[in-house]
Design a protein around this motif. Sequence first.
Motif: not given
Lengths: 244, 244
Positions: A174-179, A202-213, A219-220
């Motif tokens: 979650s910390a990485k996704v937040d950054r 809304k953008i925060r939710r959109m990014i969460r839904r990407l479920n970045i590995p 890299a992201w």
Amino acid sequence: VRADNLRVVLVSPRNPLNIGAAARAMSNFGFLHLGVVNAYDVAFREARSAVGASAVVGNAVEYASIADAVADCSLVVGTTSIGNRQLQHPLRRLEFGGRLIRRALENERVALLFGSEKFGLSNEDLSWCHWLIRIPTREEHGSMNLGQAVAVCLYELIRRPATGKPESRKAASSAKVDRITDYLLEALRESGYARTLSTPAKIRRMIRRLNIPEQEGEAWMGLMRQIVWKLTQRGPSTSPPSPR
Amino acid sequence: VRADNLRVVLVSPRNPLNIGAAARAMSNFGFLHLGVVNAYDVAFREARSAVGASAVVGNAVEYASIADAVADCSLVVGTTSIGNRQLQHPLRRLEFGGRLIRRALENERVALLFGSEKFGLSNEDLSWCHWLIRIPTREEHGSMNLGQAVAVCLYELIRRPATGKPESRKAASSAKVDRITDYLLEALRESGYARTLSTPAKIRRMIRRLNIPEQEGEAWMGLMRQIVWKLTQRGPSTSPPSPR
């Protein structure tokens, strides 16, 4: 599956490419005993001498009759695409017949017969069979290529039931996704993107839904950071951004 | 399975026979949409004009790139025999990946990619894929013929779980089995077979265990009767036996 107990028998094959293809599929799936009955001589010789011919063709045994080819087998199964023939035998779909063959292979030798490319197995050929299997092709185009039929039947024999659920991939923390989200928000702010179109939440939710590995979180972060760096740069500079 | 939602895509195929074989397997299993990317021109033309080419080849669409070929698909699955390549993708056995594809086909278009005969899919090709499937061939000989690989993958998609038990065949009635046994016993008596070798009770059990099918009870009775008739005949005669 006890692959060693299976004899694949090609009856009256005419095309060396098909003999080679059947042998290749056998080798792919680990069935190594090929018998050939009444092969067109030239076809068999060509198949043996083909470039890349598998050991299965090299070790194939030529028999004078089906009786000889199946002599040491206690179960003999024929393959058919039905066509118009009136069948006198129990006919089973491959999924089901395959299960019976697999079970039989545990204790006894089994022969699996394939007929010629053009005519399949004759009624005379079929009289050596205990029962028949049919690959579930569609009615409008039932007849399969010989090598492909062999491949499909053998695949059914080695196939394992699909069990379990799709592995759930591990997501970035979650910390990485937040950054990553913070970088994106900053980039949007710098780009003049109207907050009214998508709120930060809304953008925060959109990014969460990407479920970045997990393994791609770094890299992201790196590429978003680079974009933000470029956007916030005042005046020319070529120095790369350093990690925050 | 919603076969209409699948796109089979051959990437850089070189051999017209393989294009034709792939198309034939597609037609056999009811998948009619073939795309070809970067085909060797001559190969594609030859495949189209081959005797007995299926409608699937005739309707195949040529694409300039994988991106174009899979543009309308929301799931793209590649096939691989692994080999030495380091894979960056989730790799699933066909049994399991096939289940996921089948499920996806219910709601969306899916592309299934096959690479060239010699090299398979390149890393560049694979970057269009969400994940990969592998046909469970044995390690010593993993690489399958293209047409056979297509056939096996499509079979997995249309395959139905084998359910139920083997149909139990209906056996001849006890009365009929008894009459067959009686004929056999009479024939043995007439032949001078030593009762000490097999008692009538033992022979009765042996016949029961044959589990003679209902529809063949009459035939067995008829041929045993004929033998008994011949054995019990005194002097020359040509008249056939009549049913008792």
